[in-house]
Motif scaffolding. Structure first.
Motif, PDB file in Angstrom:
ATOM      1  N   ARG A 184       0.727  -1.338   0.040  1.00  0.00           N
ATOM      2  CA  ARG A 184       0.173  -0.307   0.249  1.00  0.00           C
ATOM      3  C   ARG A 184       0.884   0.912   0.012  1.00  0.00           C
ATOM      4  NH1 ARG A 184      -2.913  -3.233   3.275  1.00  0.00           N
ATOM      5  NH2 ARG A 184      -2.494  -2.441   5.801  1.00  0.00           N
ATOM      6  N   ALA A 185       1.589   1.392   0.604  1.00  0.00           N
ATOM      7  CA  ALA A 185       2.668   2.067  -0.070  1.00  0.00           C
ATOM      8  C   ALA A 185       3.955   2.481  -1.010  1.00  0.00           C
ATOM      9  CB  ALA A 185       4.171   2.407   1.693  1.00  0.00           C
ATOM     10  N   ILE A 186       3.865   1.364  -1.428  1.00  0.00           N
ATOM     11  CA  ILE A 186       3.990   2.040  -2.831  1.00  0.00           C
ATOM     12  C   ILE A 186       3.182   2.303  -3.694  1.00  0.00           C
ATOM     13  CG2 ILE A 186       5.421   0.750  -4.959  1.00  0.00           C
ATOM     14  CD1 ILE A 186       6.085  -1.089  -2.600  1.00  0.00           C
ATOM     15  N   ALA A 187       1.858   1.936  -3.825  1.00  0.00           N
ATOM     16  CA  ALA A 187       0.558   2.192  -4.474  1.00  0.00           C
ATOM     17  C   ALA A 187       0.460   3.960  -4.704  1.00  0.00           C
ATOM     18  CB  ALA A 187      -0.809   1.461  -3.801  1.00  0.00           C
ATOM     19  N   ALA A 188       0.382   4.152  -2.770  1.00  0.00           N
ATOM     20  CA  ALA A 188       0.339   5.656  -2.619  1.00  0.00           C
ATOM     21  C   ALA A 188       1.563   6.395  -3.467  1.00  0.00           C
ATOM     22  CB  ALA A 188       0.563   6.089  -0.915  1.00  0.00           C
ATOM     23  N   MET A 189       2.576   5.603  -3.970  1.00  0.00           N
ATOM     24  CA  MET A 189       3.795   6.138  -3.987  1.00  0.00           C
ATOM     25  C   MET A 189       3.613   6.353  -5.275  1.00  0.00           C
ATOM     26  SD  MET A 189       7.648   5.669  -4.471  1.00  0.00           S
ATOM     27  CE  MET A 189       7.067   4.748  -6.497  1.00  0.00           C
ATOM     28  N   LYS A 190       3.005   5.769  -6.012  1.00  0.00           N
ATOM     29  CA  LYS A 190       2.778   5.874  -7.086  1.00  0.00           C
ATOM     30  C   LYS A 190       1.223   6.869  -7.819  1.00  0.00           C
ATOM     31  CE  LYS A 190       2.999   1.803 -10.011  1.00  0.00           C
ATOM     32  NZ  LYS A 190       2.310   0.454 -10.690  1.00  0.00           N
ATOM     33  N   SER A 191       0.868   6.901  -6.379  1.00  0.00           N
ATOM     34  CA  SER A 191      -0.180   7.334  -6.742  1.00  0.00           C
ATOM     35  C   SER A 191       0.179   8.864  -6.538  1.00  0.00           C
ATOM     36  CB  SER A 191      -1.659   7.436  -5.680  1.00  0.00           C
ATOM     37  OG  SER A 191      -2.000   5.853  -6.065  1.00  0.00           O
ATOM     38  N   ARG A 192       1.426   9.154  -6.139  1.00  0.00           N
ATOM     39  CA  ARG A 192       1.771  10.672  -5.649  1.00  0.00           C
ATOM     40  C   ARG A 192       1.196  11.344  -5.217  1.00  0.00           C
ATOM     41  NH1 ARG A 192       4.934   8.950  -9.244  1.00  0.00           N
ATOM     42  NH2 ARG A 192       6.463  10.143 -11.153  1.00  0.00           N
ATOM     43  N   GLY A 193       0.382  10.763  -4.184  1.00  0.00           N
ATOM     44  CA  GLY A 193      -0.139  11.107  -2.616  1.00  0.00           C
ATOM     45  C   GLY A 193       0.510  11.642  -1.898  1.00  0.00           C
ATOM     46  N   LYS A 194       0.091  13.006  -1.060  1.00  0.00           N
ATOM     47  CA  LYS A 194       0.757  13.351  -0.157  1.00  0.00           C
ATOM     48  C   LYS A 194       1.537  12.215   1.035  1.00  0.00           C
ATOM     49  CE  LYS A 194      -0.470  17.916  -0.932  1.00  0.00           C
ATOM     50  NZ  LYS A 194      -1.239  19.357  -0.670  1.00  0.00           N
ATOM     51  N   GLY A 195      -0.031  11.422   1.708  1.00  0.00           N
ATOM     52  CA  GLY A 195       0.541  10.795   2.496  1.00  0.00           C
ATOM     53  C   GLY A 195       1.032   9.570   2.215  1.00  0.00           C
ATOM     54  N   ALA A 196       1.838   9.147   0.910  1.00  0.00           N
ATOM     55  CA  ALA A 196       2.984   8.188   0.466  1.00  0.00           C
ATOM     56  C   ALA A 196       4.404   8.104   1.402  1.00  0.00           C
ATOM     57  CB  ALA A 196       3.289   8.424  -0.368  1.00  0.00           C
ATOM     58  N   VAL A 197       4.858   9.207   1.898  1.00  0.00           N
ATOM     59  CA  VAL A 197       6.060   9.511   2.995  1.00  0.00           C
ATOM     60  C   VAL A 197       5.575   9.046   4.711  1.00  0.00           C
ATOM     61  CG1 VAL A 197       7.880  10.542   3.950  1.00  0.00           C
ATOM     62  CG2 VAL A 197       7.425  10.801   1.430  1.00  0.00           C
ATOM     63  N   LYS A 198       3.863   9.440   4.610  1.00  0.00           N
ATOM     64  CA  LYS A 198       3.795   9.304   5.806  1.00  0.00           C
ATOM     65  C   LYS A 198       3.666   7.271   6.126  1.00  0.00           C
ATOM     66  CE  LYS A 198      -0.371  10.380   9.310  1.00  0.00           C
ATOM     67  NZ  LYS A 198      -1.609  10.599   8.885  1.00  0.00           N
ATOM     68  N   GLU A 199       3.541   7.065   4.921  1.00  0.00           N
ATOM     69  CA  GLU A 199       2.992   4.998   4.963  1.00  0.00           C
ATOM     70  C   GLU A 199       4.052   4.768   4.677  1.00  0.00           C
ATOM     71  OE1 GLU A 199       0.071   2.791   3.569  1.00  0.00           O
ATOM     72  OE2 GLU A 199      -1.335   4.989   2.640  1.00  0.00           O
ATOM     73  N   ILE A 200       5.493   5.349   4.025  1.00  0.00           N
ATOM     74  CA  ILE A 200       6.455   4.959   4.513  1.00  0.00           C
ATOM     75  C   ILE A 200       7.505   4.954   6.109  1.00  0.00           C
ATOM     76  CG2 ILE A 200       8.669   4.605   3.666  1.00  0.00           C
ATOM     77  CD1 ILE A 200       7.385   5.882   0.986  1.00  0.00           C
ATOM     78  N   ASP A 201       6.662   6.242   5.993  1.00  0.00           N
ATOM     79  CA  ASP A 201       7.470   6.016   7.993  1.00  0.00           C
ATOM     80  C   ASP A 201       6.765   5.686   8.961  1.00  0.00           C
ATOM     81  OD1 ASP A 201       9.149   8.372   7.417  1.00  0.00           O
ATOM     82  OD2 ASP A 201       8.386  10.148   8.178  1.00  0.00           O
ATOM     83  N   ALA A 202       5.356   4.927   8.913  1.00  0.00           N
ATOM     84  CA  ALA A 202       5.026   3.594   9.647  1.00  0.00           C
ATOM     85  C   ALA A 202       5.982   2.298   9.718  1.00  0.00           C
ATOM     86  CB  ALA A 202       3.609   4.078   9.027  1.00  0.00           C
ATOM     87  N   LEU A 203       6.532   2.198   8.055  1.00  0.00           N
ATOM     88  CA  LEU A 203       6.641   1.466   8.067  1.00  0.00           C
ATOM     89  C   LEU A 203       8.513   0.855   8.695  1.00  0.00           C
ATOM     90  CD1 LEU A 203       6.277   0.375   4.116  1.00  0.00           C
ATOM     91  CD2 LEU A 203       5.256  -0.646   5.848  1.00  0.00           C
TER      92      LEU A 203
END
Length: 475
Positions: free
Chosen positions: A305-324
């Motif tokens: 899901r973090a990779i999907a967020a990154m591919k979507s260029r969403g602002k929450g991508a870095v937040k999801e990766i930080d959670a990992l």
């Protein structure tokens, strides 16, 4: 072909000999080019879609290392190259390279299934099957040519005697000779495939691993062939039918004391991470969210899901990766992903820190070196350029087939006013991607400003003088 020419227009003896001689020459040529050797660079030139991912490559190396050791090829380990193809396939074009489709990792549910594939391909390398296949291909071609000679003679004799039946028989013999040669080669290939299967069993047993994963692969293949095998000619296949392979291995596999050995739980975890990663990077974000819904709290699902967020260029991508990262602060691939998200999101300066962190855990990983060098160049700060140049050169030493490394190195040289060095780096990158004409132009331009006889000048001269090998016309 002579057998398709009407009897009244059959060629004379001189022309027949020329045709036969040409066919023999073709047979020898085919024997030399089958199978065609492929390198990462030549694979790019032939449009074979390759994938580079440090995490996946590291996992495959760990899978293969013990297999290579017991097979006796650890001193010259073949490079494992990922192909961006979701079908379940792998092949070895020579003793130095092993190509694995990402579909092997994506379809396999356990490490043992992938390890079985690697063990099988290793069996081909250790058994020198590729060398012998060239000889078998030559023999098959020669059989076809001999059949053509005999058939042409029978047809000519029949035509001279005025017997249409004999002439027709000769034509049938000519057409059938190709089938005989082909079946001979296919029979040889099936034998080598069976030998590679047996070698794989031996390697798995010697490394204390179960063959259940390899058997599961054949079961899955057999289910896919369930309808087609009913109508397939088993003698016209290059591989034994999957069910036959399964039946031939089952009893021997069950004799091993390691047959019920479970997969290593650490490798299983890494395998699931890589499967999720490959799925997310090669699928639309919406497809990833369907496959890994929010209700799935597993680490692999969160990764996808973090990779999907990154591919979507969403602002929450870095937040999801930080959670990992909070859960696994020592995972270098999470920092790599964060740096990639920032770099592709247009913030190269912020990408530098996570790339540095990833490199701190794996200092010699060439892809991390390229990422950090890329971010330093993209930051467009002149004081960063010497470090970027050093990192990119180090990456190229470890991975000379990285076109991205050469292109970023060229930019770093250019921004420092080093035009000749920039042209040379560009030329090298073009050589990797197979654009030889453009590479020669850049190399020639670089030579004009380089000191004659210097290492850089000699490298440019090698590119200018390079003559690309002519690939066979594959139809």
């Amino acid at each position: 072909m002579p057998n398709l020419v009407p009897a009244a227009h059959q060629p004379g003896p001189g022309r027949s000999f020329r045709l036969v001689r040409k066919s023999l020459a073709l047979a020898c040529t085919l024997a030399l080019v089958l199978p065609l050797a492929v390198s990462p660079a030549s694979a790019q030139r032939s449009k074979l879609p390759l994938v580079r991912d440090a995490e996946t490559e590291a996992l495959l190396k760990d899978y293969a290392k013990p297999i290579f050791k017991v097979a006796g090829i650890s001193n010259s380990e073949p490079q494992i190259i990922l192909v961006n193809d979701k079908s379940f396939n792998a092949f070895v074009p020579d003793s130095r390279r092993m190509f694995i489709n990402i579909g092997v990792l994506m379809e396999a549910e356990a490490p043992g299934e992938v390890i079985g594939v690697l063990a099988h391909e290793t069996g081909h390398i250790a058994g020198r099957h590729l060398v012998r296949l060239r000889a078998a291909a030559a023999n098959a071609q020669i059989m076809s040519v001999i059949g053509m000679i005999v058939g042409a003679g029978a047809a000519a004799a029949g035509a001279a005697a005025g017997s249409s039946d004999v002439a027709g028989g000769g034509g049938a013999l000519i057409m059938g000779s190709g089938s005989v040669g082909k079946r001979s080669l296919l029979s040889y290939q099936r034998g080598e495939e069976a030998a590679a299967d047996r070698a794989a069993l031996k390697y798995l047993n010697a490394t204390g691993q179960s063959a259940r994963g390899m058997l599961r692969t054949f079961q899955r293949m057999s289910e896919q062939q369930m309808f087609t095998r009913k109508y397939a000619d088993p003698y016209a296949q290059s591989h034994p039918m999957a069910q036959n392979r399964y039946n031939g291995l089952l009893n021997e596999a069950q004799k091993s004391k390691y047959f019920n050995q479970p997969d290593d739980y650490v490798l299983q975890y890494r395998h699931e991470q890589v499967r999720a990663k490959l799925f997310a990077f090669t699928s639309h974000p919406s497809a990833t969210l369907r496959a890994y819904p929010r209700s799935d709290k597993s680490p692999a699902a969160q990764y996808a899901r973090a990779i999907a967020a990154m591919k979507s260029r969403g602002k929450g991508a870095v937040k999801e990766i930080d959670a990992l990262i909070r859960v696994q602060p020592n995972n270098p691939y999470y920092y790599e992903l964060k740096g990639q998200a920032l770099l592709e999101g247009g913030d190269p300066k912020r990408a530098i820190a996570p790339f540095r962190k990833a490199l701190s855990y794996k200092p010699n990983e060439p892809q991390f070196l390229v990422w950090l060098g890329y971010a330093l160049v993209a930051a467009n700060v002149k004081s960063y350029l010497p470090e970027a140049e050093r990192l990119l050169k180090k990456a190229i030493q470890r991975d000379p087939n990285s076109g991205v490394a050469y292109s970023q190195l060229a930019i770093a040289h250019g921004r420092q006013g080093e035009r000749a060095e920039a042209d040379l780096a560009t030329a090298k990158g073009l050589m990797v991607t197979g654009d030889f004409l453009a590479a020669k132009r850049y190399a020639a331009r670089a030579q004009k400003s380089l000191k004659r006889g210097s290492p850089a000048w000699l490298q440019a001269d090698d590119i200018v003088a390079y003559n690309a090998p002519k690939l066979p016309n594959r139809r």
